[in-house]
Design an enzyme around this catalytic site. Structure first.
Site, PDB file in Angstrom:
ATOM      1  N   HIS A 246      44.752  48.758  35.089  1.00  0.00           N
ATOM      2  CA  HIS A 246      43.929  48.436  36.496  1.00  0.00           C
ATOM      3  C   HIS A 246      42.967  49.393  36.782  1.00  0.00           C
ATOM      4  O   HIS A 246      42.769  49.309  38.260  1.00  0.00           O
ATOM      5  CB  HIS A 246      44.757  48.166  37.524  1.00  0.00           C
ATOM      6  CG  HIS A 246      46.418  47.354  37.629  1.00  0.00           C
ATOM      7  ND1 HIS A 246      46.835  46.057  37.946  1.00  0.00           N
ATOM      8  CD2 HIS A 246      47.708  47.797  37.396  1.00  0.00           C
ATOM      9  CE1 HIS A 246      47.813  45.719  37.370  1.00  0.00           C
ATOM     10  NE2 HIS A 246      48.216  46.604  37.218  1.00  0.00           N
ATOM     11  N   SER A 370      16.295  51.009  23.526  1.00  0.00           N
ATOM     12  CA  SER A 370      15.415  50.418  25.492  1.00  0.00           C
ATOM     13  C   SER A 370      13.910  50.231  25.001  1.00  0.00           C
ATOM     14  O   SER A 370      13.320  51.510  24.963  1.00  0.00           O
ATOM     15  CB  SER A 370      16.096  51.336  26.684  1.00  0.00           C
ATOM     16  OG  SER A 370      15.284  50.439  27.750  1.00  0.00           O
TER      17      SER A 370
END
Length: 553
Positions: A246, A370
């Site tokens: 979780h 990038s």
């Protein structure tokens, strides 16, 4: 002839995967040189257009002149930059191994193989005296038509198809033309395609296309991927890492065991795929051998059909309508879909580990991560793999649900029912798309794996800040020795509080349990609390069912 011999001699190194249109292309077009692996382009300056923008006030503001290239469908010739599918353009070099099998060239070639092998089978049936046993020379001539089939032959079939408007009939006519000068074969030309419907040829051709593409291309790359992940498992079997359930810190594991988890899952699906039985039929127009039995009633045609189909290395389907129902294809495609789903799970996990800093990526000189942030090294290979798995699964899912369904049609002219529709015909031409995007995904994942380095410093830091994970073993030992409310006591100690090595040790020291149990807990750290993870990772090679990469199909 061994299975697969029909594709020998097809060389893609000096050709592009494109047909060159015969129509004249005007001077402002792109053009493609078929003898080069790269497209050349020619573009002429278009007229200068003046644009304007109407402002809210109603006035018109003049804008600088812009050169615009006018391009229409007639202006563009097929090339690697104009291909609608990126598989045939940007990614061609990575997926071209599938072309000899899954392209239209491959379909035509396997149709030729089936037609010739059926004629040879007829010559071996004593009850069909009109097709006597061929001489060794005649059989060699027919075999050479298969072995030496090339792009020029395929273009010739396509040329005939323009006249017939029927792709399978074009293959029959092509073979008749090639054999009409042979003194022996020319006497039995009309036995090409004897008692066959188009589906008899097509279903076997598609079966062979799939069988060879999986055996020669897809399964070996699947094996490479599973092996690469197995190697990650064994190499990192002892490196501890924090688990997360979780998204929250959970019981520690090792990097190797988490890789073994994926290797095992992928190997199961790979073997499920390789063990799938590929089926074929040869039963005439509606699956009942109607024409066969009228022409030669004394022949056991179901037995002959089974012998012929199995001689191709394909299992025989005895109950069919006008088409082979494609149930086996649905099973094949569902296995590939599940393999791809597992790979998506792997890609996302690795992406997450990279994001957390648990893995570094080896940089390559000159590569840019990038366009604006120089520091970035993006996990593009795993993103590419995930994306292509998704595209592949979309197409394969449609194939697996659509192909087994072929509705009957009401023929109003003859007031009768037909056994099939033709939606499977066009859909089957897209099998290569699903396999191509799958292959691209596997190769992208392999590229990404080759760049990975475990960042042990990040893993150590993560574990050092997660002493609360020892609440699980402590309360479990407390249960063994009858300490009341162990879970509740650890919940009070850990939930919503900062847990440190010191607070954990203080809690253990206060437990009323045997000294040896207390000592074991005091020696426990998040780094050593990994259970059997190390052994599980080291044993991955023996539990994955690769069997040295054996291919069963």
């Amino acid at each position: 002839m061994e299975l697969g011999a029909g594709v020998r001699g097809f060389n893609l190194k000096n050709t592009t995967p494109y047909f060159t249109p015969s129509k004249h292309i005007n001077s402002r077009s792109f053009y493609c040189n078929r003898t080069s692996s790269f497209a050349s382009f020619r573009a002429y300056r278009s007229p200068v257009w003046k644009a304007s923008i109407k402002e809210n006030s109603g006035s018109t503001k003049s804008v600088s002149k812009v050169n615009m290239t006018v391009t229409t469908a007639d202006d563009v010739e097929l090339s690697s930059l104009t291909a609608l599918s990126p598989l045939d353009g940007r990614y061609w070099a990575k997926v071209k191994d599938l072309a000899p099998f899954m392209s239209e060239f491959g379909l035509i070639k396997f149709r030729v193989l089936v037609e010739i092998r059926w004629l040879l089978k007829l010559s071996q049936i004593a009850e069909v005296p009109e097709v006597p046993r061929f001489s060794e020379e005649a059989e060699s001539y027919l075999q050479n038509l298969i072995d030496q089939f090339n792009m020029d032959d395929a273009f010739e079939v396509k040329k005939i198809e323009k006249e017939t408007n029927h792709d399978v009939k074009a293959v029959e006519y092509f073979l008749k033309q090639r054999c009409q000068s042979h003194p022996e074969i020319s006497k039995v030309l009309e036995f090409f395609h004897f008692a066959c419907t188009s589906e008899d040829i097509n279903n076997l051709a598609h079966a062979l296309m799939l069988k060879e593409a999986l055996k020669v291309v897809i399964l070996p790359v699947m094996d490479q991927l599973i092996t690469a992940i197995c190697n990650m498992a064994t190499a990192n079997a002892s490196i501890p890492m924090l688990s997360r359930t979780h998204g929250q810190p959970a019981s520690p594991t090792t990097v190797g065991k988490e890789m073994a988890f994926f290797a095992y899952r992928l190997s199961r699906e790979r073997n499920e795929l390789s063990e799938t039985e590929i089926l074929g039929r040869l039963a005439g127009a509606v699956g009942n051998y109607n024409a066969h039995l009228v022409a030669y009633p004394e022949v056991n045609w179901p037995q002959i059909a089974e012998e012929f189909v199995t001689s191709l290395g394909i299992s025989f389907n005895p109950y069919v309508t006008q088409i082979e129902p494609h149930d086996y294809m649905a099973k094949l495609f569902n296995s590939i879909i599940q393999f791809n789903n597992i790979l998506i799970d792997f890609d996302r996990d690795i992406w997450g580990y990279i994001s957390l800093g648990h893995f570094k990526q080896i940089t390559k000189a000159g590569e840019i991560g990038s366009s604006t942030m120089p520091h970035k090294v993006n996990p593009i290979d795993f993103e590419n793999s995930e994306g292509n798995c998704g595209i592949a699964n979309g197409g394969l899912s449609h194939l697996s649900t659509k192909l087994p369904i072929s509705r009957w049609q009401h023929n109003r002219r003859y007031h009768s029912l037909l056994q099939r529709d033709l939606t499977d015909s066009t859909v089957l031409r897209n099998v290569g798309v699903g396999l191509g995007h799958s292959l691209l995904a596997y190769k992208s994942a392999l590229l990404g794996i080759a760049k990975l380095q475990v960042n042990e410093a990040s893993l150590i830091t993560d574990l050092d800040h997660s002493w609360e994970v020892l609440a699980e073993p402590i309360q479990t030992v407390m249960r063994r020795y009858g300490v009341p409310e162990p879970y509740e006591k650890l919940k009070e100690l850990t939930r919503g509080r900062a847990v440190t090595r010191e607070s954990i040790r203080e809690f253990i020291e206060g437990l009323d349990i045997p000294i040896d149990a207390k000592t074991a807990l005091l020696n426990l750290t998040p780094h050593t609390y990994v259970g059997a993870a190390v052994e599980l990772a080291k044993n991955v090679d023996t539990v994955t069912s690769l069997v040295n990469g054996a291919i069963v199909l």
